[in-house]
Scaffold this motif. Sequence first.
Motif, PDB file in Angstrom:
ATOM      1  N   MET A  25      -5.906 -39.446  -1.884  1.00 27.73           N
ATOM      2  CA  MET A  25      -6.035 -38.074  -1.432  1.00 27.73           C
ATOM      3  C   MET A  25      -6.347 -37.123  -2.590  1.00 27.73           C
ATOM      4  O   MET A  25      -6.832 -36.044  -2.360  1.00 27.73           O
ATOM      5  CB  MET A  25      -4.749 -37.597  -0.749  1.00 27.73           C
ATOM      6  N   ARG A  26      -6.022 -37.521  -3.778  1.00 24.38           N
ATOM      7  CA  ARG A  26      -6.170 -36.616  -4.905  1.00 24.38           C
ATOM      8  C   ARG A  26      -7.636 -36.296  -5.200  1.00 24.38           C
ATOM      9  O   ARG A  26      -7.983 -35.160  -5.482  1.00 24.38           O
ATOM     10  CB  ARG A  26      -5.503 -37.207  -6.137  1.00 24.38           C
ATOM     11  N   GLY A  27      -8.515 -37.268  -5.138  1.00 21.62           N
ATOM     12  CA  GLY A  27      -9.913 -37.051  -5.456  1.00 21.62           C
ATOM     13  C   GLY A  27     -10.770 -36.770  -4.235  1.00 21.62           C
ATOM     14  O   GLY A  27     -11.973 -36.966  -4.257  1.00 21.62           O
ATOM     15  N   LEU A  28     -10.131 -36.309  -3.146  1.00 20.11           N
ATOM     16  CA  LEU A  28     -10.845 -36.095  -1.895  1.00 20.11           C
ATOM     17  C   LEU A  28     -11.882 -34.985  -2.014  1.00 20.11           C
ATOM     18  O   LEU A  28     -13.029 -35.167  -1.626  1.00 20.11           O
ATOM     19  CB  LEU A  28      -9.846 -35.764  -0.782  1.00 20.11           C
ATOM     20  N   PHE A  29     -11.503 -33.835  -2.543  1.00 21.60           N
ATOM     21  CA  PHE A  29     -12.436 -32.715  -2.706  1.00 21.60           C
ATOM     22  C   PHE A  29     -12.578 -32.391  -4.184  1.00 21.60           C
ATOM     23  O   PHE A  29     -11.673 -31.841  -4.795  1.00 21.60           O
ATOM     24  CB  PHE A  29     -11.962 -31.465  -1.955  1.00 21.60           C
ATOM     25  N   GLU A  30     -13.696 -32.721  -4.731  1.00 21.26           N
ATOM     26  CA  GLU A  30     -13.995 -32.355  -6.104  1.00 21.26           C
ATOM     27  C   GLU A  30     -14.905 -31.140  -6.074  1.00 21.26           C
ATOM     28  O   GLU A  30     -15.350 -30.704  -5.009  1.00 21.26           O
ATOM     29  CB  GLU A  30     -14.663 -33.531  -6.814  1.00 21.26           C
ATOM     30  N   GLY A  31     -15.220 -30.595  -7.211  1.00 26.15           N
ATOM     31  CA  GLY A  31     -16.032 -29.387  -7.295  1.00 26.15           C
ATOM     32  C   GLY A  31     -17.400 -29.555  -6.678  1.00 26.15           C
ATOM     33  O   GLY A  31     -17.897 -28.670  -5.980  1.00 26.15           O
ATOM     34  N   TRP A  32     -18.036 -30.679  -6.894  1.00 28.37           N
ATOM     35  CA  TRP A  32     -19.385 -30.863  -6.358  1.00 28.37           C
ATOM     36  C   TRP A  32     -19.378 -31.054  -4.851  1.00 28.37           C
ATOM     37  O   TRP A  32     -20.361 -30.768  -4.181  1.00 28.37           O
ATOM     38  CB  TRP A  32     -20.119 -32.002  -7.077  1.00 28.37           C
ATOM     39  N   HIS A  33     -18.248 -31.520  -4.273  1.00 26.10           N
ATOM     40  CA  HIS A  33     -18.142 -31.618  -2.808  1.00 26.10           C
ATOM     41  C   HIS A  33     -18.193 -30.226  -2.173  1.00 26.10           C
ATOM     42  O   HIS A  33     -18.862 -30.010  -1.159  1.00 26.10           O
ATOM     43  CB  HIS A  33     -16.833 -32.302  -2.392  1.00 26.10           C
ATOM     44  N   ILE A  34     -17.475 -29.298  -2.761  1.00 19.34           N
ATOM     45  CA  ILE A  34     -17.436 -27.930  -2.242  1.00 19.34           C
ATOM     46  C   ILE A  34     -18.801 -27.269  -2.370  1.00 19.34           C
ATOM     47  O   ILE A  34     -19.249 -26.569  -1.459  1.00 19.34           O
ATOM     48  CB  ILE A  34     -16.331 -27.120  -2.964  1.00 19.34           C
TER      49      ILE A  34
END
Length: 98
Positions: free
Chosen positions: A1-10
Amino acid sequence: MRGLFEGWHIIILLVLLVVLFGFKRLPDAARSIGRSMRIFKSEVQEMKTDGKSAASSDTVKGEAIKDPDAPVAPPAPEPASPIREDNSPRTDNTSGAS
């Protein structure tokens, strides 16, 4: 769950939203979502406090308060009808034709 949303995903999600809806529609959509959330929040708050205060049970929203000193007009007479409405239960076991 920790790496679910990174900056490039947003960033990808934001670009996708702009491409789908366009620059002009995004502020309107955000504004309408904000209004809806405000209305929802106030309705939930009203439901929590409903019935707890004496003043809330006196009048209904949009209902006018009657003036006790105002003259009261008699109710209009109902028009005479050959059909009689009788909502009492039948006990005579007949068809009801008169």
